[in-house]
Design a protein around this motif. Sequence first.
Motif, PDB file in Angstrom:
ATOM      1  N   GLY A  66       0.772  -1.239   0.000  1.00 19.01           N
ATOM      2  CA  GLY A  66       0.000   0.000   0.000  1.00 19.01           C
ATOM      3  C   GLY A  66       0.801   1.285   0.000  1.00 19.01           C
ATOM      4  N   GLY A  67       1.591   1.515   1.044  1.00 23.90           N
ATOM      5  CA  GLY A  67       2.346   2.766   1.157  1.00 23.90           C
ATOM      6  C   GLY A  67       3.380   2.915   0.058  1.00 23.90           C
ATOM      7  N   CYS A  68       4.012   1.806  -0.305  1.00 24.45           N
ATOM      8  CA  CYS A  68       5.051   1.852  -1.339  1.00 24.45           C
ATOM      9  C   CYS A  68       4.436   2.182  -2.700  1.00 24.45           C
ATOM     10  N   THR A  69       3.251   1.670  -2.937  1.00 22.15           N
ATOM     11  CA  THR A  69       2.547   1.980  -4.181  1.00 22.15           C
ATOM     12  C   THR A  69       2.163   3.457  -4.212  1.00 22.15           C
ATOM     13  N   GLY A  72       5.328   5.551  -4.939  1.00 22.08           N
ATOM     14  CA  GLY A  72       5.704   5.454  -6.354  1.00 22.08           C
ATOM     15  C   GLY A  72       4.725   6.174  -7.265  1.00 22.08           C
ATOM     16  N   CYS A  73       3.426   6.049  -6.964  1.00 24.37           N
ATOM     17  CA  CYS A  73       2.407   6.704  -7.797  1.00 24.37           C
ATOM     18  C   CYS A  73       2.481   8.225  -7.673  1.00 24.37           C
ATOM     19  N   SER A  74       2.857   8.715  -6.496  1.00 20.80           N
ATOM     20  CA  SER A  74       3.057  10.161  -6.332  1.00 20.80           C
ATOM     21  C   SER A  74       4.125  10.641  -7.304  1.00 20.80           C
ATOM     22  N   LEU A  75       5.224   9.898  -7.391  1.00 17.96           N
ATOM     23  CA  LEU A  75       6.316  10.269  -8.300  1.00 17.96           C
ATOM     24  C   LEU A  75       5.928  10.047  -9.758  1.00 17.96           C
ATOM     25  N   SER A 135      14.013   1.191   5.311  1.00 14.04           N
ATOM     26  CA  SER A 135      13.150   2.273   5.776  1.00 14.04           C
ATOM     27  C   SER A 135      12.787   3.134   4.573  1.00 14.04           C
ATOM     28  N   ARG A 136      11.658   3.786   4.665  1.00 13.58           N
ATOM     29  CA  ARG A 136      11.223   4.693   3.595  1.00 13.58           C
ATOM     30  C   ARG A 136      12.006   5.995   3.729  1.00 13.58           C
ATOM     31  N   GLN A 137      12.871   6.269   2.755  1.00 20.40           N
ATOM     32  CA  GLN A 137      13.680   7.483   2.772  1.00 20.40           C
ATOM     33  C   GLN A 137      13.875   7.969   1.342  1.00 20.40           C
ATOM     34  N   ALA A 138      14.262   9.243   1.213  1.00 20.91           N
ATOM     35  CA  ALA A 138      14.501   9.819  -0.104  1.00 20.91           C
ATOM     36  C   ALA A 138      15.738  10.716  -0.055  1.00 20.91           C
ATOM     37  N   TYR A 139      16.523  10.656  -1.136  1.00 17.68           N
ATOM     38  CA  TYR A 139      17.779  11.400  -1.239  1.00 17.68           C
ATOM     39  C   TYR A 139      17.810  12.123  -2.575  1.00 17.68           C
ATOM     40  N   LEU A 140      18.083  13.418  -2.546  1.00 17.78           N
ATOM     41  CA  LEU A 140      18.166  14.208  -3.767  1.00 17.78           C
ATOM     42  C   LEU A 140      19.601  14.683  -3.957  1.00 17.78           C
ATOM     43  N   LEU A 146      24.839  15.248  -2.482  1.00 20.47           N
ATOM     44  CA  LEU A 146      23.584  15.196  -1.739  1.00 20.47           C
ATOM     45  C   LEU A 146      23.189  16.599  -1.279  1.00 20.47           C
ATOM     46  N   VAL A 147      21.995  17.041  -1.723  1.00 16.41           N
ATOM     47  CA  VAL A 147      21.534  18.385  -1.384  1.00 16.41           C
ATOM     48  C   VAL A 147      20.274  18.393  -0.520  1.00 16.41           C
ATOM     49  N   TRP A 148      19.607  17.238  -0.415  1.00 13.44           N
ATOM     50  CA  TRP A 148      18.372  17.148   0.377  1.00 13.44           C
ATOM     51  C   TRP A 148      18.142  15.690   0.721  1.00 13.44           C
ATOM     52  N   LEU A 149      17.679  15.443   1.936  1.00 13.71           N
ATOM     53  CA  LEU A 149      17.284  14.090   2.300  1.00 13.71           C
ATOM     54  C   LEU A 149      16.056  14.127   3.177  1.00 13.71           C
ATOM     55  N   ASP A 150      15.285  13.076   3.071  1.00 13.27           N
ATOM     56  CA  ASP A 150      14.027  12.956   3.790  1.00 13.27           C
ATOM     57  C   ASP A 150      14.028  11.591   4.462  1.00 13.27           C
ATOM     58  N   LYS A 151      14.269  11.578   5.772  1.00 12.08           N
ATOM     59  CA  LYS A 151      14.373  10.307   6.499  1.00 12.08           C
ATOM     60  C   LYS A 151      13.015   9.702   6.832  1.00 12.08           C
ATOM     61  N   LYS A 152      11.963  10.443   6.643  1.00 11.60           N
ATOM     62  CA  LYS A 152      10.600   9.944   6.893  1.00 11.60           C
ATOM     63  C   LYS A 152       9.768  10.190   5.638  1.00 11.60           C
ATOM     64  N   ALA A 153      10.264   9.712   4.516  1.00 14.48           N
ATOM     65  CA  ALA A 153       9.654  10.009   3.225  1.00 14.48           C
ATOM     66  C   ALA A 153       8.152   9.741   3.221  1.00 14.48           C
ATOM     67  N   SER A 154       7.445  10.660   2.638  1.00 15.51           N
ATOM     68  CA  SER A 154       5.999  10.591   2.547  1.00 15.51           C
ATOM     69  C   SER A 154       5.571   9.533   1.541  1.00 15.51           C
ATOM     70  N   THR A 155       4.385   9.060   1.703  1.00 13.06           N
ATOM     71  CA  THR A 155       3.864   8.129   0.711  1.00 13.06           C
ATOM     72  C   THR A 155       3.153   8.919  -0.390  1.00 13.06           C
ATOM     73  N   GLN A 156       2.053   9.543  -0.054  1.00 14.47           N
ATOM     74  CA  GLN A 156       1.252  10.233  -1.059  1.00 14.47           C
ATOM     75  C   GLN A 156       1.837  11.558  -1.516  1.00 14.47           C
ATOM     76  N   LYS A 157       2.721  12.154  -0.745  1.00 10.67           N
ATOM     77  CA  LYS A 157       3.224  13.489  -1.070  1.00 10.67           C
ATOM     78  C   LYS A 157       4.712  13.511  -1.384  1.00 10.67           C
ATOM     79  N   GLN A 158       5.274  12.364  -1.751  1.00 12.21           N
ATOM     80  CA  GLN A 158       6.713  12.311  -2.019  1.00 12.21           C
ATOM     81  C   GLN A 158       7.098  13.306  -3.116  1.00 12.21           C
ATOM     82  N   ALA A 159       6.356  13.345  -4.201  1.00 16.95           N
ATOM     83  CA  ALA A 159       6.681  14.261  -5.304  1.00 16.95           C
ATOM     84  C   ALA A 159       6.582  15.719  -4.863  1.00 16.95           C
ATOM     85  N   ASP A 160       5.564  16.064  -4.085  1.00 21.19           N
ATOM     86  CA  ASP A 160       5.420  17.437  -3.603  1.00 21.19           C
ATOM     87  C   ASP A 160       6.605  17.843  -2.740  1.00 21.19           C
TER      88      ASP A 160
END
Length: 171
Positions: A66-69, A72-75, A135-140, A146-160
């Motif tokens: 669920g959350g992983c989908t 991914g769908c946000s992106l 863990s759900r995380q995101a690295y930009l 590395l200029v940004w990281l999100d250690k508690k990456a969102s599910t529905q709002k990852q792209a935002d």
Amino acid sequence: MFRSIISFAGALLVLASVNCAAEELKLGAELPAVTVLDENGAEVNLGDYADKPYLLVYFYPKANTGGCTKQGCSLRDAYTELTAMGVTVIGVSTDSPEAQKSFKDKNHFPFTLLADQKAEVAGAFGVPMMGNFTSRQAYLFANGKLVWLDKKASTQKQADDVKAAISELSS
């Protein structure tokens, strides 16, 4: 006494299931040059993306959940906008290439998914593991740094969250 031994053994099993990751990446860190298979079974070296204006590497625990989908769908839904901003997107989980391919096809993801079955990418990034799940995380990264990281990456709002980070970095 027996109950104490069982409790202690259980605690050891829990500790053993938490993989010790390498030290987590800090802002300014270089993009790790780690090679693993993608959803098609082809080798991908993340270091080959160091020249991209932006590279988003996002981790999720398990394909087709669920959350992983939602993440991914946000992106996926913001993919045109993200690519117009210069963002290349790569998803990573410990699933097999076959599971990643199924996940990608089912959800029409236009980006690469890496099959980090031995948690080599997760280890290089310092992503915490619980058993076999990242863990759900995101690295930009911008041009390999590395200029940004999100250690508690969102599910529905990852792209935002990524778009907001790029907007902030650009100002």
